[in-house]
Design a protein around this motif. Structure first.
Motif, PDB file in Angstrom:
ATOM      1  N   UNK A  69      12.125  62.632  29.295  1.00 45.09           N
ATOM      2  CA  UNK A  69      12.377  64.067  29.188  1.00 45.09           C
ATOM      3  C   UNK A  69      11.145  64.695  28.554  1.00 45.09           C
ATOM      4  N   UNK A  70      11.087  66.006  28.489  1.00 38.53           N
ATOM      5  CA  UNK A  70       9.932  66.689  27.925  1.00 38.53           C
ATOM      6  C   UNK A  70      10.269  67.405  26.633  1.00 38.53           C
ATOM      7  N   UNK A  71       9.289  67.507  25.759  1.00 37.55           N
ATOM      8  CA  UNK A  71       9.412  68.320  24.551  1.00 37.55           C
ATOM      9  C   UNK A  71       8.301  69.370  24.594  1.00 37.55           C
ATOM     10  N   UNK A  72       8.682  70.628  24.504  1.00 42.27           N
ATOM     11  CA  UNK A  72       7.714  71.721  24.588  1.00 42.27           C
ATOM     12  C   UNK A  72       6.936  71.858  23.281  1.00 42.27           C
ATOM     13  N   UNK A  73       5.864  72.634  23.284  1.00 42.22           N
ATOM     14  CA  UNK A  73       4.991  72.724  22.100  1.00 42.22           C
ATOM     15  C   UNK A  73       5.674  73.154  20.812  1.00 42.22           C
ATOM     16  N   UNK A  74       6.804  73.854  20.890  1.00 39.80           N
ATOM     17  CA  UNK A  74       7.481  74.263  19.654  1.00 39.80           C
ATOM     18  C   UNK A  74       8.165  73.098  18.946  1.00 39.80           C
ATOM     19  N   UNK A  75       8.205  71.929  19.619  1.00 46.00           N
ATOM     20  CA  UNK A  75       8.824  70.713  19.071  1.00 46.00           C
ATOM     21  C   UNK A  75      10.329  70.846  18.862  1.00 46.00           C
ATOM     22  N   UNK A  76      10.908  71.955  19.274  1.00 44.70           N
ATOM     23  CA  UNK A  76      12.344  72.178  19.121  1.00 44.70           C
ATOM     24  C   UNK A  76      13.066  72.255  20.467  1.00 44.70           C
TER      25      UNK A  76
END
Length: 390
Positions: free
Chosen positions: A78-85
């Motif tokens: 899965x992916x985690x976007x730059x906001x880490x949230x």
């Protein structure tokens, strides 16, 4: 012309949305290097959703070993976007049809691995989860997913039922006391491009189970089990799942995500365009190129071209749609702000050959379009001198 935004969905079976973006960009650089190209690969919630988000918004991919649709261990992501949230999950990575490897039987597949991906994202501190639910191999109503997050599904004797479409037949009680408490604090957005109910003639089993290997008898059986599941949800959780549009998506995973994870079902195209701030990206664009494998009347139901065109129309930006196949019913799309629709196929050939040469066909089509548009004076096309920004 100074800027082109390229925002296609994939051409299923031949090109990913990212590959299409790269091909268009390459042709533009060759034919009109003065034109800037901004790439926004699109996905509708199925395969390619994570890559589309990471390409457009940045972030990283996380790999996790989970339970596959046939209960085997498999490597998913899965992916985690730059906001880490914010986590971006495509259920197909854990519970998708390609993972059954020819053993198609939607009565014995599970969404448990999808729940494991959600749990892993919660453990990494994600509080916003975007999950695309296209491309499933399952028909379990999402009970596998929910079980991975702590829900118990029990028969009349208090024993665990099989976490499959077949297991729904024995379902008698749902115990949510062990549900991961972090879900209450999380925002779960479900990217879904269908509005089918959980059961019935337009439900998960009748519409989608045949694609997953079900014959007529199995379709009726699975639909009966989903109806029973709906009754149990209503009796034990006071939740009328049948009234939820899209509950039948991904073999009923839509229903499970709403019932147990508080999920909000939204058209996949809207989810990704909002997330990447598409309207900001196109604010100074002169042309938008979008497309998908087949353009027909069904493209009106939340597909990428119409979602893109609706936003472009607000700013008066022309939209070119490219497709492998264009049905007569595609004419309806012109009412939604689309300027032109073109098939990339230059001759009538069998589907397997068309797929094999799709990349070259796309290059030739884009080259013809760019040569036309990049030289408006030479080609004497007054339309291209219009000021689309008012």
């Amino acid at each position: 012309m100074k800027k082109i935004v390229v925002a296609p969905d994939s051409f299923k079976g031949s090109m990913t949305s990212r590959e299409i973006c790269d091909i268009v960009e390459g042709v533009v650089k060759e034919e009109a290097p003065q034109i800037a190209v901004v790439k926004v690969p699109i996905a509708d919630g199925g395969e390619g959703t994570v890559d589309a988000f990471l390409t457009s918004a940045g972030g990283k991919k996380v790999f996790v070993e989970v339970t596959g649709p046939c209960f085997e261990r498999t490597r998913a992501f899965y992916g985690i976007l730059p906001d880490e949230k914010t986590a971006v999950i495509e259920m197909a990575a854990a519970s998708g049809l390609p993972l059954v490897r020819g053993k198609k039987d939607p009565s014995v597949t599970t969404t448990y691995g999808t729940g494991e991906l959600i749990k892993n994202a919660l453990e990494r501190g994600c509080s916003r989860i975007i999950i695309g639910i296209g491309g499933s191999a399952t028909n379990d109503g999402g009970i596998g997913m929910a079980a991975a997050l702590g829900v118990k599904f029990l028969d009349e004797r208090g024993n665990d039922v099989e976490l499959t479409g077949r297991g729904l037949e024995r379902l008698h009680k749902i115990d949510t006391r062990g549900l991961d408490p972090r879900l209450k604090e999380a925002e779960v957005i479900v990217a879904c491009d269908v509005d089918n109910p959980l059961h019935g003639p337009e439900g998960a089993a009748y519409v989608y189970a045949p694609q997953k290997g079900a014959d007529e008898e199995m379709v009726r059986y699975l639909d009966s089990n989903l109806k029973h599941y709906s009754d149990v949800l209503k009796n034990h959780l006071d939740f009328d799942v049948q009234s939820v549009k899209g509950a039948g998506a991904a073999g009923g995973l839509g229903a499970g995500l709403v019932a147990f994870a508080g999920g909000k079902l939204k058209p996949g195209i809207d989810v990704i365009l909002e997330a990447v701030r598409f309207e900001e990206i196109i604010s100074d664009a002169d042309l938008i190129i979008t497309g998908e494998g087949r353009i027909d009347g069904q493209s009106l139901r939340g597909k990428a071209p119409v979602g893109v065109a609706k936003r472009a129309a607000k700013k008066g930006i022309p939209v070119l749609v490219l497709a492998g196949d264009v049905d007569d019913s595609a004419e309806k799309l012109y009412e939604y702000g689309i300027t032109s629709i073109l098939s990339i196929n230059r001759s009538i050939i069998p589907l397997d050959r068309a797929i094999a040469r799709s990349k070259d066909s796309l290059k030739h089509t884009v080259r013809a379009v760019i040569r036309l548009l990049a030289n408006p004076t030479q080609n004497r096309i007054p339309l291209l001198k219009r000021n689309y920004h008012g």
